[in-house]
Each structure stands twice: as structure tokens, then as C-alpha cells.
Design an enzyme around this catalytic site. Sequence first.
Site, PDB file in Angstrom:
ATOM      1  CD  GLN A 189      -8.952  15.746   3.690  1.00 23.59           C
ATOM      2  OE1 GLN A 189      -9.029  16.969   3.743  1.00 23.59           O
ATOM      3  NE2 GLN A 189      -9.775  14.945   4.378  1.00 23.59           N
ATOM      4  CB  THR A 190      -4.347  16.139  -2.497  1.00 22.46           C
ATOM      5  OG1 THR A 190      -3.061  16.110  -1.868  1.00 22.46           O
ATOM      6  CG2 THR A 190      -4.819  17.570  -2.661  1.00 22.46           C
ATOM      7  NE  ARG A 191      -5.298  10.193   1.245  1.00 22.19           N
ATOM      8  CZ  ARG A 191      -5.010  11.171   2.100  1.00 22.19           C
ATOM      9  NH1 ARG A 191      -4.565  12.332   1.642  1.00 22.19           N
ATOM     10  NH2 ARG A 191      -5.168  11.003   3.397  1.00 22.19           N
ATOM     11  CB  SER A 222      -0.887  -0.010   1.255  1.00 18.91           C
ATOM     12  OG  SER A 222      -1.456   1.260   1.497  1.00 18.91           O
ATOM     13  CE1 TYR A 250      -3.791  -2.277   5.245  1.00 18.66           C
ATOM     14  CE2 TYR A 250      -3.037  -0.203   4.290  1.00 18.66           C
ATOM     15  CZ  TYR A 250      -3.569  -1.473   4.134  1.00 18.66           C
ATOM     16  OH  TYR A 250      -3.875  -1.928   2.878  1.00 18.66           O
TER      17      TYR A 250
END
Length: 334
Positions: A219-221, A117, A148
Amino acid sequence: MNKILVCGAGGFIGGHLVADLLRQGHTDIRAVDKKPFSEWYQRFDQAENLKLDLENKGDCETAVEGAATVYNLAADMGGMGFIELNKALCMLSVLINTHLLLAARKFGVERFFFSSSACVYNADKQRDPNVTALKEEDAYPGMPEDGYGWEKLFSERMCRHFREDFGIQTRVARYHNVYGPQGTYDGGREKAPAAVCRKVIHAKLDGVREIEIWGDGCQTRSFMYIDDCLHGTQMLTKSDFVEPINIGSSELVSINQLVDIVEAIAGVELKRSYNLSAPKGVNGRNSDNTLIQKAFGWEPVTRLRDGMEKTYRWIYDEIVQQRAGGATSAVNRS
């Protein structure tokens, strides 16, 4: 041996992978998950379906025996709300990869894929929403997502050392926010694309013109559609490329922009309430695809708007059917 084992087959990506393998004509597929069959997102009678708990060594050996290729997609995980509030449970997934690798060594597995991930990346490189896209080397020095991310980074190293010491051909992909139909959209484990779809759909159906957004929405993704995930996963597994590699879209958006897209698909415009105390993860994260382009001449190609439209339509139908008292299509048999 040509048996393909899909671990976590009752989950979102695993279910889609089994479906894709069947479409390609594979006939010897073993699908494994610990959930009851009734809770699998997709289940196919053409596959050998087993309910096993892969945290247990014996169950891993039962799953792996006779397999030539192993896809390890099994993990106790969910969206940011789950990850931030269940760090110990996320860490326990290390047992799955450990026992699967041991079984792979015992039974002479030819190829072993591990789904890592983007949560493995150093948090210091993700503090600005205007993030510089993350290269594979940005995982070190190690400062991954607590719980995680640490489990994923440790399991990556296990794959590396089992390859170096025992000759198991391990392949590792760092997924960036996979989304699409036939997955979780409520209950606490859903990720942002599905959660936003659900919130907009409920607002539209209920006539409530307001939704809650976790964080300030800045917030960015980047978000990768499931079809691209499946292509990249199988391409990597069959290849000679042995280092961890990003498999993710490079189309960076803010959460506010993601909501804009879903509102446009739904044909509504909603007031936004920002919950600044809710889990929101890092401020910015994007996939640098330089390495995958160089190694494979490919990167994920599905535009976010196109993938979200398919995802929205599926979740909308599920919610409408659920409200009408009908059974949703969590399990597909064909």
C-alpha cells in the site's frame, strides 16, 4: 484583537504550531486541549494554557472569546488502527467544529482554520497502489473513509456555509499524513512513520531481527514533515484562498519502502512478517499539488528520508530514556 487560539494544542500538530507561533514573536496565544496538562506533547508557559472539552458548546465559547484567529486542530483521531476501530468516536469530532464555528460567529472571529484530511477522498480513486495523485475535486461524489473521513467532509461543508452565510473567513486544508518528532509513537493512535520507527527501534535494541507490518506492505502513501505542515497551514490561513486545498507531500512510497528508509537510518536489516488481517486503509493515496503550486507557488519540500531521520532520532531517544526508567519529554516548557 490579535489573540491566536490553537485548539488541540496538546496534540502533535497543535503543539508544534504553538511553538512556531512563539518563535515568530507572537505573544497573545491561547492553547486549548481536553487532555490533562501532563499529557500534552508540548506546553509553553508563554501561552495561556486551558484544559477544555471542545465537544461542549460552553467550553468552545470560553476558548474562542477574544480571539481573532482560530486554528481548529482538535479531533479524536489517530492512525489507521484507531480510525478503523473507532468510527463513532471519530464522528463525534463534528461537535468540536460545529461549536467552534458557532462561537466564532458569536465573537466575531476574523480567520478560522479547519484541519481536514485526505481521508475525505473518494475511496474508488484509491484502490490501486499505483494511485493517480488526488486532486481537490476528487472528494466528490462523496465516498470518504468511514467515520473519520465523513466527519471531515461534513465539517468542510460547514466551514463553507458559515463563510457564505455569516461571513466568517474559513480556510480548509486537507492534510496528507503529517509526521515528525514530539508526537504519538505507541499506544494505538500512532501513524505509520512513527509506528515503523518504534518497531525498528525495539527490534534493534532487543536483538530481534523481525518486525510485523500491517497489510502486505505494498500500500502506498505520501508523508508530510511537520515543518511543511506548519508553513502551509499559516500560509493558507493568512491568504484569500477559500476552497479546500491539499497540503501534503507528493513523494509517493510504499510501506515497504518506508521500512527500507527506517532500516537504513537504524543500520539494520530485518525480516518482515505481514499481518494481512490488520487495518491497512486504502491501497494507494498521494497528494496532487497542482492547485497549491498554482495558488501559492509552493509545495512541501522536505524529503521523506530527511524528515524520517529527525523523527527516528527523537523516538529512539524517548524509548532509550523510557527503558532506563527516566521521564520522557512529552511535555516541554520554555
